[in-house]
Design an enzyme around this catalytic site. Structure first.
Site, short mmCIF file in Angstrom:
data_model
loop_
_atom_site.label_atom_id
_atom_site.label_comp_id
_atom_site.label_asym_id
_atom_site.label_seq_id
_atom_site.Cartn_x
_atom_site.Cartn_y
_atom_site.Cartn_z
N SER A 174 -11.88 44.85 9.62
CA SER A 174 -11.85 46.30 9.68
C SER A 174 -10.78 46.67 10.71
O SER A 174 -9.71 46.07 10.71
CB SER A 174 -13.24 46.82 10.04
OG SER A 174 -13.30 48.21 9.93
N HIS B 78 -11.55 47.29 5.33
CA HIS B 78 -11.92 48.70 5.26
C HIS B 78 -10.66 49.52 5.41
O HIS B 78 -9.84 49.26 6.27
CB HIS B 78 -12.87 49.05 6.42
CG HIS B 78 -14.15 48.30 6.38
ND1 HIS B 78 -14.94 48.14 7.50
CD2 HIS B 78 -14.77 47.65 5.37
CE1 HIS B 78 -16.01 47.43 7.16
NE2 HIS B 78 -15.93 47.11 5.88
N ASP C 60 -20.31 45.04 9.38
CA ASP C 60 -20.19 44.60 7.99
C ASP C 60 -19.73 43.14 8.00
O ASP C 60 -18.88 42.76 8.80
CB ASP C 60 -19.16 45.49 7.28
CG ASP C 60 -19.21 45.34 5.77
OD1 ASP C 60 -20.21 44.83 5.25
OD2 ASP C 60 -18.22 45.74 5.12
#
Ligand SMILES: C[S@@+](CC[C@H](N)C(=O)[O-])C[C@H]1O[C@@H](n2cnc3c(N)ncnc32)[C@H](O)[C@@H]1O
EC number: 3.1.1.61
Lengths: 269, 195
Positions: free
Chosen positions: B18, B46, B139
């Site tokens: 991310s 992401h 995540d």
């Protein structure tokens, strides 16, 4: 995690008892949905889920609704809608009457977006929008034309990016955290259940929109559904798919020409 | 042994990241040997859901391996690098294809790293190498557990070399990882097989 053979058992139950055929859905996604349901509805074991599915006709509604993905947005992929405005709608203007089919319309955001485009092109009054889905509950909600207030800011931005020039908020009235879209947008919409797996072609259309539905099907079912669309499309009509979907694996591809880089094809053959 | 572009990959390297992870990828990709024999690399990062398909072009500048942003039902081919498209979860099918899913966000993210890791573990089992890079979100942590259970290998970026160490830290805290590596070491690790 539920095992592969357990997925098979459930799918066989759904088919045998309720006539829903999910056997040609993308397995990976289906399996995730079933696991999600096991945890959402707190089934202690697969056996309990299966018992509920087999014995509770009411629960099936929820099961089918949660098995399928209903996520949707207004003016999703604004550049796609911009291409509809610039390259598709102008060629419909001369027609005396226009028919559009939204297959897998979910809660209706896509149909209302389309109605706004048509309204702005002065085409809505001579168009019929057929909005269908497998799931009667999402259709019920689409029919009302009522949506949550919270994503309206995003939708308004999408609308502007799609080439809209009006004040988006003039298309709806806000009430208690929800918005209701103007009645005149819904006047030309017809909602009906239709299962792409088992139901047939029911009319001839100038444009079929089927976005983010085929991703849930395996290649053989995708091909079958694309043939169903092919049967339902007149000469020089259009087929629009989701941004990651394609005609490229299907036998109907040679008859179609893609419009630029968007997932819109025109029937040439 | 599978040739490039033919058959099923013998090794599936799935990289999740991310905030701060794109810079790591831009450093790691040039280190990956060409051709990439027998392995496919799948990247889930992401990003904003606005059509920034520019990312795959940017990554492609850093390697001569073919880089694709995945379309529904594309084949997973050894020797190729795949990028999860914005706004879809990326999953694997048993027939060797990818599938996409636009269901609810997981960990506020779509694509979600957990979703891809779990699906990779389900389909490719011990052939999976999961790598977690810089990020400010947890995540990937659940997905790491699934890869471990399926017998795969886990690699976390050394948190002190990450722009945001939270994501690799969470992964390390929750599952015993096999390797904690600096950016240079991650490049060497991908080349070196199962380490
Ligand atoms: C992800 S939504 C897509 C909504 C909208 N088209 C869009 O792109 O935003 C998928 C929809 O397809 C519907 N669907 C799934 N299987 C179907 C089938 N066999 N026949 C008709 N609709 C189906 C689901 O009920 C769901 O509403």
């Amino acid at each position: 995690m539920i095992a592969e053979y357990e997925v098979d058992l459930l799918l066989a139950d759904l088919q045998e008892l309720y006539g829903y055929d999910f056997t040609h859905y993308s397995r990976a996604s289906l399996k995730r949905r079933i696991n999600r349901l096991v945890s959402l509805d707190k089934f202690p074991s697969f056996a309990e889920l299966r018992y509920r599915v087999r014995s509770d006709g009411e629960y099936i509604k929820r099961f089918v609704q949660e098995l399928t993905v209903n996520v949707t947005e207004m003016f999703r992929d604004p550049l796609f809608y911009r291409t509809l405005r610039t390259s598709v709608i102008p060629s419909l203007l001369a027609k005396p009457f226009v028919r559009i089919w939204h297959a897998g319309c979910s809660t209706g955001e896509e149909v209302f977006s389309m109605a706004i485009l048509l309204k702005e092109a002065n085409l809505l009054h001579k168009t019929l929008l057929y909005a269908t889905d497998l799931n009667p509950d999402v259709l019920e909600s689409a029919r009302k034309g009522i949506f949550m207030m919270s994503p309206m800011k995003q939708y308004s931005e999408n609308y502007l990016l799609s080439g809209g020039t009006r004040d988006f908020s003039t298309y709806y009235t806000a009430q208690y955290g929800h918005v209701k879209f103007n009645e005149e947008l819904a006047e030309r919409m017809v909602f009906s259940t239709h299962n792409l797996v088992s139901d047939r072609s029911f009319n001839e259309f100038d444009l079929i929109m089927c976005r983010n539905v085929l991703i849930y099907f395996d290649k053989p079912l995708q091909n079958r559904v694309l043939n169903l669309f092919d049967e339902s499309l007149g000469p020089l009509s259009y087929l629009a798919l989701g941004s990651k979907e394609t005609l490229k694996f299907s036998n109907i591809e040679p008859k179609y020409k893609q419009i630029g880089t968007e997932k819109i094809w025109r029937k040439m053959g | 042994m599978a040739e490039n572009g033919v058959g099923r990959p013998e090794k599936l390297v799935v990289i999740g990241g991310s905030t701060g992870s794109i810079d790591v990828l831009l450093s790691v990709l040039p280190m990956v040997q060409v051709p990439l024999t027998g392995a496919a690399i799948v990247i889930v990062v992401h990003r904003k859901n606005t059509a920034d398909s520019a990312l795959s072009a940017v990554l492609a500048l850093r390697t001569s391996l073919p880089v694709h942003e995945v379309d529904d039902k594309d084949l997973v081919q050894p020797g190729h690098i795949y990028l999860a498209p914005a706004d879809y979860h990326l999953l694997f099918e048993h027939d060797g294809t990818f599938s996409l899913d636009d269901s609810e966000k997981i960990n506020y993210s779509r694509p979600s790293i957990d979703v891809t890791f779990e699906s990779a573990a389900d389909v490719y089992g011990p052939a999976v190498v999961g790598i977690i890079l810089s990020g400010a979100n947890a995540d990937g942590t659940e997905g790491f557990r699934a890869i471990k259970q399926a017998g795969g290998i886990l690699v976390a970026q050394r948190p002190d070399t990450a722009q945001v160490g939270y994501m690799p830290n969470q992964a390390i805290l929750h599952t015993p990882v096999d390797h904690i590596l600096s950016i240079e070491q991650i490049g060497a690790f991908i080349n070196g097989g199962k380490g």
